[in-house]
Design a protein around this motif. Structure first.
Motif, PDB file in Angstrom:
ATOM      1  N   ARG A  61       2.144  11.693  32.660  1.00  0.00           N
ATOM      2  CA  ARG A  61       3.345  12.463  31.915  1.00  0.00           C
ATOM      3  C   ARG A  61       2.844  13.745  31.449  1.00  0.00           C
ATOM      4  NH1 ARG A  61       7.818   8.026  29.712  1.00  0.00           N
ATOM      5  NH2 ARG A  61       7.761   6.904  31.691  1.00  0.00           N
ATOM      6  N   GLU A  62       1.682  13.618  30.863  1.00  0.00           N
ATOM      7  CA  GLU A  62       1.178  14.970  30.064  1.00  0.00           C
ATOM      8  C   GLU A  62       0.611  15.810  31.104  1.00  0.00           C
ATOM      9  OE1 GLU A  62      -2.134  13.308  28.320  1.00  0.00           O
ATOM     10  OE2 GLU A  62      -1.001  12.755  26.347  1.00  0.00           O
ATOM     11  N   GLN A  63       0.302  15.523  32.253  1.00  0.00           N
ATOM     12  CA  GLN A  63      -0.121  16.547  33.221  1.00  0.00           C
ATOM     13  C   GLN A  63       0.762  16.635  34.321  1.00  0.00           C
ATOM     14  OE1 GLN A  63      -4.278  15.854  34.660  1.00  0.00           O
ATOM     15  NE2 GLN A  63      -4.310  13.999  33.208  1.00  0.00           N
ATOM     16  N   GLY A  64       1.981  15.902  34.325  1.00  0.00           N
ATOM     17  CA  GLY A  64       2.850  16.335  35.513  1.00  0.00           C
ATOM     18  C   GLY A  64       2.468  15.790  36.775  1.00  0.00           C
ATOM     19  N   ILE A  65       1.490  15.010  37.189  1.00  0.00           N
ATOM     20  CA  ILE A  65       1.071  14.638  38.338  1.00  0.00           C
ATOM     21  C   ILE A  65       1.044  12.826  38.570  1.00  0.00           C
ATOM     22  CG2 ILE A  65      -0.287  16.558  38.709  1.00  0.00           C
ATOM     23  CD1 ILE A  65      -2.744  14.707  37.753  1.00  0.00           C
ATOM     24  N   THR A  66       0.856  12.692  39.694  1.00  0.00           N
ATOM     25  CA  THR A  66       0.657  11.187  40.028  1.00  0.00           C
ATOM     26  C   THR A  66      -0.856  10.953  40.011  1.00  0.00           C
ATOM     27  OG1 THR A  66       2.927  10.918  41.052  1.00  0.00           O
ATOM     28  CG2 THR A  66       1.495   9.256  41.542  1.00  0.00           C
ATOM     29  N   ILE A  67      -1.086   9.891  39.337  1.00  0.00           N
ATOM     30  CA  ILE A  67      -2.587   9.474  39.384  1.00  0.00           C
ATOM     31  C   ILE A  67      -2.683   8.154  40.280  1.00  0.00           C
ATOM     32  CG2 ILE A  67      -4.580   8.913  37.990  1.00  0.00           C
ATOM     33  CD1 ILE A  67      -3.752  10.811  35.894  1.00  0.00           C
ATOM     34  N   ASP A  68      -2.035   7.201  39.729  1.00  0.00           N
ATOM     35  CA  ASP A  68      -2.070   5.889  40.158  1.00  0.00           C
ATOM     36  C   ASP A  68      -0.934   5.626  41.015  1.00  0.00           C
ATOM     37  OD1 ASP A  68      -3.376   3.391  40.764  1.00  0.00           O
ATOM     38  OD2 ASP A  68      -3.211   2.699  38.779  1.00  0.00           O
ATOM     39  N   VAL A  69      -1.272   4.639  42.131  1.00  0.00           N
ATOM     40  CA  VAL A  69      -0.031   4.254  42.952  1.00  0.00           C
ATOM     41  C   VAL A  69       0.851   3.253  41.868  1.00  0.00           C
ATOM     42  CG1 VAL A  69       0.464   2.617  44.639  1.00  0.00           C
ATOM     43  CG2 VAL A  69      -1.806   4.019  44.690  1.00  0.00           C
ATOM     44  N   ALA A  70       2.301   3.779  42.266  1.00  0.00           N
ATOM     45  CA  ALA A  70       3.191   3.055  41.539  1.00  0.00           C
ATOM     46  C   ALA A  70       4.146   2.437  42.466  1.00  0.00           C
ATOM     47  CB  ALA A  70       3.897   4.134  40.447  1.00  0.00           C
ATOM     48  N   TYR A  71       4.731   1.282  42.038  1.00  0.00           N
ATOM     49  CA  TYR A  71       5.493   0.594  42.973  1.00  0.00           C
ATOM     50  C   TYR A  71       6.886   0.493  42.354  1.00  0.00           C
ATOM     51  CZ  TYR A  71       1.305  -0.903  45.609  1.00  0.00           C
ATOM     52  OH  TYR A  71       0.149  -0.944  46.226  1.00  0.00           O
ATOM     53  N   LYS A  72       8.315   0.526  43.039  1.00  0.00           N
ATOM     54  CA  LYS A  72       9.362   0.534  42.572  1.00  0.00           C
ATOM     55  C   LYS A  72      10.204  -0.240  43.609  1.00  0.00           C
ATOM     56  CE  LYS A  72       8.927   2.593  38.801  1.00  0.00           C
ATOM     57  NZ  LYS A  72       9.487   1.951  37.574  1.00  0.00           N
ATOM     58  N   TYR A  73      11.076  -1.045  43.163  1.00  0.00           N
ATOM     59  CA  TYR A  73      12.018  -1.975  44.158  1.00  0.00           C
ATOM     60  C   TYR A  73      13.192  -1.537  43.905  1.00  0.00           C
ATOM     61  CZ  TYR A  73       7.497  -4.558  43.438  1.00  0.00           C
ATOM     62  OH  TYR A  73       6.351  -4.797  43.238  1.00  0.00           O
ATOM     63  N   PHE A  74      14.101  -1.503  44.887  1.00  0.00           N
ATOM     64  CA  PHE A  74      15.616  -1.482  44.725  1.00  0.00           C
ATOM     65  C   PHE A  74      16.160  -2.104  45.891  1.00  0.00           C
ATOM     66  CE2 PHE A  74      14.785   2.486  47.495  1.00  0.00           C
ATOM     67  CZ  PHE A  74      15.725   2.808  47.941  1.00  0.00           C
ATOM     68  N   THR A  75      17.363  -2.355  45.761  1.00  0.00           N
ATOM     69  CA  THR A  75      18.240  -2.802  46.976  1.00  0.00           C
ATOM     70  C   THR A  75      19.665  -2.221  47.046  1.00  0.00           C
ATOM     71  OG1 THR A  75      17.412  -5.076  46.342  1.00  0.00           O
ATOM     72  CG2 THR A  75      19.440  -5.080  47.644  1.00  0.00           C
ATOM     73  N   THR A  76      20.034  -2.019  48.456  1.00  0.00           N
ATOM     74  CA  THR A  76      21.334  -1.486  48.803  1.00  0.00           C
ATOM     75  C   THR A  76      22.030  -2.672  49.587  1.00  0.00           C
ATOM     76  OG1 THR A  76      20.880  -0.779  51.008  1.00  0.00           O
ATOM     77  CG2 THR A  76      20.328   0.649  49.184  1.00  0.00           C
ATOM     78  N   PRO A  77      23.410  -2.708  49.723  1.00  0.00           N
ATOM     79  CA  PRO A  77      23.935  -3.568  50.398  1.00  0.00           C
ATOM     80  C   PRO A  77      23.444  -4.070  51.844  1.00  0.00           C
ATOM     81  CG  PRO A  77      25.605  -2.288  49.518  1.00  0.00           C
ATOM     82  CD  PRO A  77      24.107  -1.288  49.303  1.00  0.00           C
ATOM     83  N   ARG A  78      22.648  -2.998  52.459  1.00  0.00           N
ATOM     84  CA  ARG A  78      22.103  -3.231  53.776  1.00  0.00           C
ATOM     85  C   ARG A  78      20.611  -3.658  53.725  1.00  0.00           C
ATOM     86  NH1 ARG A  78      23.608   1.593  57.976  1.00  0.00           N
ATOM     87  NH2 ARG A  78      22.674  -0.064  59.342  1.00  0.00           N
ATOM     88  N   ARG A  79      19.814  -3.595  52.757  1.00  0.00           N
ATOM     89  CA  ARG A  79      18.401  -3.721  52.685  1.00  0.00           C
ATOM     90  C   ARG A  79      17.779  -3.810  51.641  1.00  0.00           C
ATOM     91  NH1 ARG A  79      15.268  -0.450  57.361  1.00  0.00           N
ATOM     92  NH2 ARG A  79      15.800  -2.502  58.721  1.00  0.00           N
TER      93      ARG A  79
END
Length: 427
Positions: A61-79
């Motif tokens: 957040r301080e540097q405005g870059i991604t350093i480590d791998v982040a995982y996010k989960y979401f669902t739609t009506p299809r998948r």
């Protein structure tokens, strides 16, 4: 609903975290408390900083870059979806390899102002090496080039040359603006000349790749269960996860590397016996005969094509600050199996700019090299392109236990397949 795992690739500041944030935000997959926190931190353009949905480390957040791998989960009506946000900096290439190793689809982001750059080529190479089957070329920040179709067409042509060099499967190209939400969830009027699907529409329609359940049956023992209680005096079970394919009760199997054969007497899932089980289920297998089986051994159906070898060739991504050199001793960890090994040779290094091969006598941090390994004990492996589960391994430092490299089996040299070990057959 089926599950699609995908990763965002590309250079730093191409907008990977913002793209994922926009997908989550516009698909109503952000919880109310997180949404409130974001809205309390407005950006200079008046909206919310969507990259904060994935950039969770303080340094990110301080540097405005991604350093480590982040995982996010979401669902739609299809998948259902699992998103991997990978860092774009060259120094974090090893993190990107880790995230890509389980992905089914890669979204390769390109800044419309910059076009195809070296890191675009590097991430595309790594995604192809780890066996990703679907590719999307997402040309981001189209609003900053006036939504010019000519710019988009030129980038698509440039990336087509990359895809041809790597022999990638057909690539779907989508113009978009992650910041404004153009062509992310719904098609945008700002890009009316584009007649294809939005990014989410495409993600929902991509066929799920059933590699694990359709491959040759593979199971590696993680733990031998011997309760030795009055209730279970003769119980002997072999716990682990089915890596690929399907197993059924009554099947004739062999234990590798010893080659001893038996019959699959029972399959247990959640302490219940079942007739069949398939990848990626965690199971306990029980054999009819008392066979010598240890942690790291594999149980496969008799007649299944399989390689058992003490020598193999592999492509590795070197992840350590200290260089790799021929003759170095280390450990090969192939799931539960851990064996000592020596680097017999480094055959070549891959040039990420041209995808050509160059002679190399060492490997530096983030180098991609082909090596030949000799192991102290035989390993049960498949070529990575045929089976991602049993073709992958890591190299580990003998003393520190640090992970040194991620590897993908390319080939077992002809004549190196081993016959079952005589000393174990005699037991």
């Amino acid at each position: 609903m089926d599950l699609l795992r995908f990763i965002t690739c590309g250079s730093v500041d191409d907008g990977k975290s913002t793209l994922i944030g926009r997908l989550l935000y516009d698909s109503d997959s952000v919880s109310l408390d997180v949404l409130a926190a974001l809205e309390n931190r407005p950006t200079v353009h008046g909206g919310v900083d969507l990259a904060l949905l994935t950039d969770g480390l303080r340094a990110e957040r301080e540097q405005g870059i991604t350093i480590d791998v982040a995982y996010k989960y979401f669902t739609t009506p299809r998948r259902k979806f699992i998103i991997t946000d990978a860092p774009g900096h060259v120094q974090y290439t090893r993190n990107m390899v880790t995230g890509a190793s389980t992905a089914d689809l890669a979204i390769v982001l390109v800044d419309a102002r910059q076009g195809v750059v070296e890191q675009t080529r590097r991430h595309s190479l790594l995604a192809s090496l780890v066996g990703i089957r679907h590719f999307v070329l997402a040309v981001n920040k189209m609003d900053l080039v006036g939504n010019d179709q000519a710019v988009f067409d030129q980038i698509v042509a440039d990336y087509a040359a990359v895809a041809d060099q790597l022999r990638l499967p057909p690539v779907t190209a989508i113009p978009l603006s992650a910041l404004l939400g153009d062509n992310i969830v719904t098609r945008s009027k700002n890009l009316a000349w584009y007649q294809g699907p939005s990014l989410l529409e495409h993600l929902e329609s991509v066929p799920a790749f059933e590699e694990a359940t359709s491959g040759e049956p593979r199971f590696q023992v993680q733990f031998v269960i011997r309760p030795q209680t009055d209730d279970y005096p003769d119980y002997r079970g072999y716990a682990g996860r089915i890596q690929s394919g399907e197993y059924r009760r009554g099947q004739r199997v062999q234990v590798l590397p010893s080659g001893r054969e038996s019959v699959l007497e029972a399959i247990e899932v959640d302490q219940r016996e079942v007739e069949t089980a398939a990848a990626p289920q965690a199971v306990v297998l029980r054999l009819r005969d008392d066979v010598d089986v240890s942690r790291g051994d594999s149980i496969v159906p008799v007649g299944s094509p399989v390689r058992v070898s003490r020598e193999l060739e592999a492509t590795i991504c070197w992840m350590d600050e200290r260089p790799l050199w021929p003759g170095r001793k280390l450990l090969v960890q192939h799931h539960s199996a851990v064996v000592k090994a020596v680097v017999a040779a480094i055959t070549h290094k891959v040039n990420v700019r041209t995808y050509g091969r160059a002679a190399a006598d060492s490997a530096q941090l983030n180098d991609i090299v082909r090596v030949r390994l000799r192991t102290a004990a035989p390993l049960v492996v498949d070529d990575y392109q045929h089976n991602r589960a049993t073709g992958a391994f890591i190299l580990v430092d003998e003393l520190s236990g640090d992970t040194l490299a991620a590897g993908m089996v390319e080939a077992v040299p002809s004549g190196q397949e081993l016959e079952p070990e005589p000393e174990r057959l005699a037991q």
